[in-house]
Design a protein around this motif. Structure first.
Motif, short mmCIF file in Angstrom:
data_model
loop_
_atom_site.label_atom_id
_atom_site.label_comp_id
_atom_site.label_asym_id
_atom_site.label_seq_id
_atom_site.Cartn_x
_atom_site.Cartn_y
_atom_site.Cartn_z
N VAL A 15 0.84 -1.21 0.00
CA VAL A 15 0.00 0.00 0.00
C VAL A 15 0.87 1.25 0.00
N ALA A 16 1.95 1.24 0.79
CA ALA A 16 2.85 2.40 0.85
C ALA A 16 3.53 2.65 -0.49
N ILE A 17 3.96 1.58 -1.16
CA ILE A 17 4.60 1.74 -2.48
C ILE A 17 3.59 2.22 -3.50
N ALA A 18 2.41 1.62 -3.51
CA ALA A 18 1.39 1.99 -4.49
C ALA A 18 0.93 3.42 -4.31
N GLY A 24 -0.73 9.35 -4.24
CA GLY A 24 -1.64 9.43 -3.11
C GLY A 24 -3.01 8.82 -3.31
N MET A 25 -3.39 8.50 -4.54
CA MET A 25 -4.75 8.00 -4.78
C MET A 25 -4.97 6.62 -4.17
N ALA A 26 -4.02 5.72 -4.32
CA ALA A 26 -4.17 4.38 -3.75
C ALA A 26 -4.24 4.45 -2.23
N GLY A 27 -3.46 5.32 -1.64
CA GLY A 27 -3.48 5.49 -0.19
C GLY A 27 -4.78 6.09 0.30
N LEU A 28 -5.30 7.05 -0.44
CA LEU A 28 -6.57 7.65 -0.06
C LEU A 28 -7.70 6.63 -0.14
N CYS A 46 1.71 2.89 7.44
CA CYS A 46 0.91 3.21 6.25
C CYS A 46 0.43 4.66 6.26
N SER A 47 -0.04 5.11 7.40
CA SER A 47 -0.55 6.49 7.43
C SER A 47 0.57 7.50 7.18
N TYR A 48 1.77 7.24 7.67
CA TYR A 48 2.91 8.12 7.41
C TYR A 48 3.17 8.23 5.91
N HIS A 49 3.25 7.08 5.24
CA HIS A 49 3.54 7.09 3.80
C HIS A 49 2.37 7.63 2.98
N ILE A 50 1.16 7.36 3.40
CA ILE A 50 0.00 7.88 2.67
C ILE A 50 -0.06 9.40 2.77
N TYR A 51 0.08 9.92 3.97
CA TYR A 51 0.02 11.38 4.13
C TYR A 51 1.20 12.06 3.45
N GLN A 52 2.37 11.42 3.50
CA GLN A 52 3.54 12.00 2.85
C GLN A 52 3.36 12.04 1.33
N SER A 53 2.81 10.99 0.75
CA SER A 53 2.62 10.98 -0.70
C SER A 53 1.55 11.98 -1.13
N ILE A 54 0.50 12.12 -0.34
CA ILE A 54 -0.53 13.12 -0.66
C ILE A 54 0.05 14.53 -0.56
#
Length: 138
Positions: A15-18, A24-28, A46-54
């Motif tokens: 999930v973090a890579i995607a 950020g779309m896959a994480g959202l 996961c939340s760290y990488h998702i928020y960072q990518s967004i």
């Protein structure tokens, strides 16, 4: 077999890579699905990488719009306008590696670095952005 509460699973890494490669779309989608469908919270990794990518994708959009607005205006300045126009053309329009321009290539290298850190199970550090994410999203 004992599994620690905040162990990083292979799915978390995926999930973090995607989320980096989809800006950020896959994480959202994963955040919404985990809260609404699975009724569980996303772990810290996961939340760290998702928020960072967004945050990176929003920052990248703002920088790109600002540069696309500023460079054409600055190219009208006498004497240095040709030089600024040439830099703008080389950075944003001439493909240097397959179909990547210089700007696209730099963005791809940064995203690949962050995704590699996620693959290794680490919270990758990127100056300023990681500090903002760590300080605001705990």
């Amino acid at each position: 077999m004992y599994k620690p509460h905040n162990a990083i699973t292979l799915w978390d890494r995926f999930v973090a890579i995607a989320t980096y490669y989809t800006f950020g779309m896959a994480g959202l989608i994963w955040l919404i699905a985990s809260i609404l469908i699975f009724k569980k919270h996303v772990n810290d990794f996961c939340s760290y990488h998702i928020y960072q990518s967004i945050f990176i994708s929003i920052l990248l959009a703002v920088i790109s719009m600002a540069l696309n607005f500023i460079f054409p205006i600055c190219s009208k300045i006498p004497f240095i306008g040709d030089f600024i126009g040439m830099i703008y053309y080389y950075v944003f329009h001439i493909p240097m590696f397959f179909t990547f321009t210089l700007f696209n290539f730099v963005v791809f290298v940064i995203i690949s670095y962050l995704a590699l850190g996620a693959l290794l199970g680490k919270k990758t550090y990127f100056p300023f952005i990681s500090d903002v994410i760590s300080g605001n999203f705990r």
